[in-house]
Design a protein around this motif. Structure first.
Motif, PDB file in Angstrom:
ATOM      1  N   GLU A   1      -1.822   1.071   8.764  1.00 18.22           N
ATOM      2  CA  GLU A   1      -1.367  -0.204   8.434  1.00 18.22           C
ATOM      3  C   GLU A   1      -0.232  -0.511   7.732  1.00 18.22           C
ATOM      4  OE1 GLU A   1      -4.512  -2.666   6.557  1.00 18.22           O
ATOM      5  OE2 GLU A   1      -3.309  -4.350   7.032  1.00 18.22           O
TER       6      GLU A   1
ATOM      7  N   VAL B   1       2.649  -1.991   5.828  1.00 17.23           N
ATOM      8  CA  VAL B   1       2.967  -2.865   4.533  1.00 17.23           C
ATOM      9  C   VAL B   1       4.238  -3.574   4.304  1.00 17.23           C
ATOM     10  CG1 VAL B   1       1.047  -1.551   3.346  1.00 17.23           C
ATOM     11  CG2 VAL B   1       3.406  -1.077   2.978  1.00 17.23           C
ATOM     12  N   PHE B   2       5.103  -3.126   5.031  1.00 15.90           N
ATOM     13  CA  PHE B   2       6.659  -3.521   4.757  1.00 15.90           C
ATOM     14  C   PHE B   2       7.530  -3.363   5.776  1.00 15.90           C
ATOM     15  CE2 PHE B   2      10.906  -2.929   3.014  1.00 15.90           C
ATOM     16  CZ  PHE B   2      11.197  -4.443   2.409  1.00 15.90           C
TER      17      PHE B   2
ATOM     18  N   GLU C   1      11.930  -3.797   7.094  1.00 14.22           N
ATOM     19  CA  GLU C   1      13.064  -4.713   6.975  1.00 14.22           C
ATOM     20  C   GLU C   1      14.171  -3.880   7.970  1.00 14.22           C
ATOM     21  OE1 GLU C   1      14.538  -4.332   2.906  1.00 14.22           O
ATOM     22  OE2 GLU C   1      14.949  -2.114   2.991  1.00 14.22           O
TER      23      GLU C   1
ATOM     24  N   GLU D   1       7.225   0.732   6.653  1.00 10.91           N
ATOM     25  CA  GLU D   1       6.406   1.563   5.620  1.00 10.91           C
ATOM     26  C   GLU D   1       5.202   1.325   5.595  1.00 10.91           C
ATOM     27  OE1 GLU D   1       8.251   1.874   1.991  1.00 10.91           O
ATOM     28  OE2 GLU D   1      10.180   1.489   2.719  1.00 10.91           O
ATOM     29  N   SER D   2       4.357   2.485   5.727  1.00 13.70           N
ATOM     30  CA  SER D   2       2.770   2.609   5.622  1.00 13.70           C
ATOM     31  C   SER D   2       2.626   2.613   4.127  1.00 13.70           C
ATOM     32  CB  SER D   2       2.135   3.514   6.572  1.00 13.70           C
ATOM     33  OG  SER D   2       2.476   4.628   5.855  1.00 13.70           O
ATOM     34  N   VAL D   3       1.340   2.832   3.758  1.00 13.40           N
ATOM     35  CA  VAL D   3       0.923   2.836   2.191  1.00 13.40           C
ATOM     36  C   VAL D   3       1.638   4.302   1.758  1.00 13.40           C
ATOM     37  CG1 VAL D   3      -0.921   3.456   0.387  1.00 13.40           C
ATOM     38  CG2 VAL D   3      -1.331   1.780   2.586  1.00 13.40           C
ATOM     39  N   LYS D   4       1.757   5.263   2.518  1.00  9.68           N
ATOM     40  CA  LYS D   4       2.006   6.498   2.317  1.00  9.68           C
ATOM     41  C   LYS D   4       3.685   6.744   2.396  1.00  9.68           C
ATOM     42  CE  LYS D   4       0.319  11.161   2.090  1.00  9.68           C
ATOM     43  NZ  LYS D   4       0.300  11.120   0.574  1.00  9.68           N
TER      44      LYS D   4
ATOM     45  N   ARG E   1      -7.341  12.978  10.670  1.00  7.77           N
ATOM     46  CA  ARG E   1      -6.006  13.542  10.879  1.00  7.77           C
ATOM     47  C   ARG E   1      -5.741  14.482  10.100  1.00  7.77           C
ATOM     48  NH1 ARG E   1      -1.184   9.192  11.321  1.00  7.77           N
ATOM     49  NH2 ARG E   1      -2.701   8.558  12.709  1.00  7.77           N
TER      50      ARG E   1
ATOM     51  N   VAL F   1      -5.575   4.825   5.804  1.00  9.70           N
ATOM     52  CA  VAL F   1      -5.409   4.953   4.316  1.00  9.70           C
ATOM     53  C   VAL F   1      -5.519   3.880   3.410  1.00  9.70           C
ATOM     54  CG1 VAL F   1      -3.695   5.596   2.481  1.00  9.70           C
ATOM     55  CG2 VAL F   1      -3.622   6.833   4.633  1.00  9.70           C
ATOM     56  N   MET F   2      -5.343   2.758   4.113  1.00  5.67           N
ATOM     57  CA  MET F   2      -5.649   1.320   3.364  1.00  5.67           C
ATOM     58  C   MET F   2      -6.995   1.135   3.231  1.00  5.67           C
ATOM     59  SD  MET F   2      -3.770  -1.503   2.153  1.00  5.67           S
ATOM     60  CE  MET F   2      -2.461  -1.687   3.588  1.00  5.67           C
TER      61      MET F   2
ATOM     62  N   LEU G   1      -6.781  12.464   2.054  1.00  4.72           N
ATOM     63  CA  LEU G   1      -5.636  12.688   1.033  1.00  4.72           C
ATOM     64  C   LEU G   1      -4.694  11.577   0.890  1.00  4.72           C
ATOM     65  CD1 LEU G   1      -4.449  16.596   1.453  1.00  4.72           C
ATOM     66  CD2 LEU G   1      -6.147  15.621  -0.496  1.00  4.72           C
ATOM     67  N   GLY G   2      -4.498  10.913   1.818  1.00  9.37           N
ATOM     68  CA  GLY G   2      -3.444   9.718   1.671  1.00  9.37           C
ATOM     69  C   GLY G   2      -4.119   8.396   0.504  1.00  9.37           C
TER      70      GLY G   2
ATOM     71  N   ASP H   1      -4.136   9.749  -2.714  1.00  9.35           N
ATOM     72  CA  ASP H   1      -2.711   9.748  -3.771  1.00  9.35           C
ATOM     73  C   ASP H   1      -2.397   8.331  -4.129  1.00  9.35           C
ATOM     74  OD1 ASP H   1      -0.159  10.807  -4.509  1.00  9.35           O
ATOM     75  OD2 ASP H   1       0.699   9.800  -2.998  1.00  9.35           O
TER      76      ASP H   1
ATOM     77  N   ARG I   1       8.690  -6.865  -2.104  1.00  6.44           N
ATOM     78  CA  ARG I   1       7.427  -6.186  -1.376  1.00  6.44           C
ATOM     79  C   ARG I   1       7.812  -4.563  -0.784  1.00  6.44           C
ATOM     80  NH1 ARG I   1       2.977  -8.469   0.025  1.00  6.44           N
ATOM     81  NH2 ARG I   1       2.793  -7.356   1.699  1.00  6.44           N
ATOM     82  N   ALA I   2       9.238  -4.428  -1.062  1.00  8.03           N
ATOM     83  CA  ALA I   2       9.630  -2.980  -0.436  1.00  8.03           C
ATOM     84  C   ALA I   2       9.117  -1.925  -1.476  1.00  8.03           C
ATOM     85  CB  ALA I   2      11.132  -3.021  -0.561  1.00  8.03           C
ATOM     86  N   PRO I   3       8.232  -0.929  -1.063  1.00  8.42           N
ATOM     87  CA  PRO I   3       7.970   0.083  -1.725  1.00  8.42           C
ATOM     88  C   PRO I   3       9.033   0.969  -2.246  1.00  8.42           C
ATOM     89  CG  PRO I   3       6.689  -0.149   0.175  1.00  8.42           C
ATOM     90  CD  PRO I   3       7.783  -0.756   0.380  1.00  8.42           C
TER      91      PRO I   3
ATOM     92  N   ARG J   1       9.963   4.559  -3.411  1.00  8.35           N
ATOM     93  CA  ARG J   1       9.366   5.920  -3.257  1.00  8.35           C
ATOM     94  C   ARG J   1       9.953   6.813  -4.316  1.00  8.35           C
ATOM     95  NH1 ARG J   1       5.116   4.956   0.409  1.00  8.35           N
ATOM     96  NH2 ARG J   1       5.869   3.230   1.929  1.00  8.35           N
TER      97      ARG J   1
ATOM     98  N   PHE K   1       2.740   1.916  -1.665  1.00  7.42           N
ATOM     99  CA  PHE K   1       2.053   0.565  -1.625  1.00  7.42           C
ATOM    100  C   PHE K   1       0.953   0.656  -2.374  1.00  7.42           C
ATOM    101  CE2 PHE K   1      -0.191  -2.691   0.164  1.00  7.42           C
ATOM    102  CZ  PHE K   1       0.444  -3.952   0.029  1.00  7.42           C
TER     103      PHE K   1
ATOM    104  N   PRO L   1      -2.646  -0.554  -2.464  1.00  4.17           N
ATOM    105  CA  PRO L   1      -3.632  -1.477  -1.621  1.00  4.17           C
ATOM    106  C   PRO L   1      -4.378  -2.300  -2.423  1.00  4.17           C
ATOM    107  CG  PRO L   1      -3.662   0.754  -0.516  1.00  4.17           C
ATOM    108  CD  PRO L   1      -2.954   0.784  -1.814  1.00  4.17           C
TER     109      PRO L   1
ATOM    110  N   ARG M   1      17.514   2.737  -0.014  1.00  7.11           N
ATOM    111  CA  ARG M   1      18.228   2.686   1.186  1.00  7.11           C
ATOM    112  C   ARG M   1      19.630   1.704   0.994  1.00  7.11           C
ATOM    113  NH1 ARG M   1      13.078   2.262   3.124  1.00  7.11           N
ATOM    114  NH2 ARG M   1      13.101  -0.175   2.659  1.00  7.11           N
TER     115      ARG M   1
ATOM    116  N   ARG N   1      20.221  -0.330  -1.247  1.00  7.92           N
ATOM    117  CA  ARG N   1      20.392  -1.652  -2.060  1.00  7.92           C
ATOM    118  C   ARG N   1      19.770  -1.339  -3.333  1.00  7.92           C
ATOM    119  NH1 ARG N   1      17.902  -5.386   2.428  1.00  7.92           N
ATOM    120  NH2 ARG N   1      19.109  -4.588   4.311  1.00  7.92           N
TER     121      ARG N   1
END
Lengths: 121, 377
Positions: A33, A35-36, A38, A56-59, B20, B37-38, B227-228, B231, B301-303, B305, B328, B330, B357, B359
């Motif tokens: 899924e 989630v973001f 750009e 981007e996914s969750v991970k 997987r 994962v979600m 594991l996803g 985490d 909304r941008a994760p 990391r 992100f 959930p 990135r 910004r």
């Protein structure tokens, strides 16, 4: 309507001298899924193979590479609040970026649907 | 030359469930199942997720004297937690410290009445075992329990699912540990986990692991989770991932883990200090630290990391720290992160800027956890 594919799992639909770019259903499924998303700012010139957008996914974050050289025209605003549209309709409403095609001869190096389908099995 | 990946006793089950598989700490582990994962994350918060954590290291420490307090004293020479006061059938979080106050791993310690059970991180287990063996060999036998598996059942439906196999599970409270049979397999069950949810971790001999896992998956509301999801769940719960959020360069005080240093081990306590780096930790407990682990919530909304640099100003001129984990969330429905921030920028509510990135994205320092724990205390 001509659609090309890359080995990085982007698709490119030619609309005149404009390319609409997204990720394939196979890629969307692999990422899970989304989630973001750009893209680079409109007006940015990207070379073939440069990162033109990110999903981007969750991970994890994954780069979307420009299938051809050109200028970014627009990001799909529908993804701003609903990036999962890429999962629901990856090769339609879930397109990611529109860009110009600087050199149409680069299209010849991309894959057609049958070749891409054979690649991902 | 790369070593072939190790497999847990649940490997065949993971494959049958459509997982997987990815390499993790030398093991071939399920990162996600077909649900994704979600969905696995949300299912764990809403019902119950079943996780294979058999890659983690398990160690048995037996006092040569036969008196458990001797083993507890010996272990206290390696960790700042109070092990002597840990009662039979109880579990506690601890960290191994280094001479300069860093953390070489985090772990769970259980009093099994006549022995101590340690559960350590997979990536650190060789080093941890050597460390414990060297330090405790004179007073204790230190034995690796390589033949044992570990599964975690986490979420609000965990109690009902486990109680269906053995009603004794329902009576346990947070951090209780009990030996019980599940589906005919003798198990060591703790009411704990690493998701912020109520739940259990269940250890058993490798041969019985699939039987227990299948019996739990047969319960309503239990679904496998990889594991996803583990985490993103632990991140929302504000729990540290060793190697990302804590490591050799971070102290327990910088890492906001003072709660794992009980009063008895602090200056003025009955068994103050006596562990590696105790003076560094004591000074930091008294004077504070120059940086601190905090929660970070992005405004957009941008994760954001792990690895992202943090700045105090919008122009990116004043460094403020860096992100150690980010994803992100959930259950939060937006990006969540944690990282180390200079003490003068660490107050809750402070606005910082994360470099993503190229910004600079606004983030706020927030209290942890992001999702309130639902432990059955």
């Amino acid at each position: 309507m001509t659609v090309y594919y890359t080995k990085e799992h982007e698709w490119l639909r030619v609309e005149g001298n404009v390319a609409v770019v997204g990720i394939t259903a196979h890629a969307a499924n692999e990422l899970g899924e989304i989630v973001f998303s750009e893209a680079r700012d409109p007006g940015t010139t990207v070379e073939q193979g440069d990162s033109v957008a990110v999903v981007e996914s969750v991970k994890a974050a994954s780069d979307i590479y420009a299938p051809v050289t050109g200028d970014v025209l627009a990001f799909n605003d529908a993804l701003t609040d609903d990036a999962a549209l890429i999962n629901r309709d990856p090769e339609g409403e879930g397109w990611i970026v529109r860009m110009t095609i600087a050199d149409a001869s680069q299209l010849e190096g991309l894959m057609d649907h049958a070749t891409y389908t054979a690649l991902v099995g | 030359m790369t070593q072939p990946l190790l497999r847990t006793p649940l490997y065949d089950l993971h494959i049958k469930l459509g997982a997987r598989m990815v390499p993790f700490a030398g093991y071939d582990m399920p990162v996600q199942y077909p649900a994704g994962v979600m969905a696995e994350h949300l299912h764990t918060r809403g019902k119950a997720g079943l996780f294979d954590v058999s890659h983690m290291g398990q160690v048995r420490i037996r006092p040569r004297s036969g008196n458990l307090v001797d083993a507890a004293h010996a272990l206290e020479a390696l960790v700042p937690a109070d092990i002597v006061a840990l009662r039979p059938g109880r579990q506690r979080y601890a960290v191994f410290t280094t001479a300069d106050g860093g953390i070489s791993d985090d772990l769970m310690v259980t009093n099994m009445s006549d022995w101590l059970l340690l559960v350590v991180n997979a990536a650190c287990k060789e080093a941890d075992f050597a460390h414990v063996h060297k330090a405790l060999n004179e007073t204790c036998t230190v034995e690796r329990l390589d033949g044992r598996a570990l599964i975690a059942l986490q979420g609000p439906a965990a109690e009902a699912a486990l109680a269906a196999l053995n009603p004794a599970a329902a009576a346990m409270r947070f951090m209780d540990v009990a030996e019980m049979d599940l589906a005919g397999v003798p198990c060591i069950v703790s009411r704990s986990g690493y998701t912020g949810e109520d739940g259990y971790e269940i250890g058993m001999a490798n041969e019985g692991a699939e039987t227990v896992a299948r019996a739990l998956l047969a319960q309503p509301d239990v679904a496998p989770a990889g594991l996803g999801a583990r985490d993103s769940l632990r991140l929302e719960a504000g729990l540290c991932l060793y190697g990302a959020d804590i490591d050799l360069t971070t102290t327990p005080v910088e890492g906001a883990l003072e709660w794992s240093i009980q009063k008895s081990r602090r200056p003025g306590g009955a068994r103050a200090g006596g562990y590696p780096g105790a003076q560094v930790v004591a000074d930091q407990l008294a004077d504070g630290t120059t940086r601190r682990r905090v929660g970070l919530r992005a405004e957009g909304r941008a994760p954001v990391r792990g690895g992202a640099e943090l700045f105090a100003d919008e122009a990116g001129q004043v460094p403020a720290g860096h992100v150690t984990s980010g994803a992100f969330g959930p259950s939060v429905g937006g990006p969540v992160a944690m990282g180390y921030v200079a003490a003068d920028h660490a107050a809750v509510g402070t606005r910082l800027f994360a470099s993503v990135r190229g910004r600079l994205l606004p983030v706020a320092v927030v209290g942890l956890p992001f999702v309130a724990a639902t432990f059955r205390r």
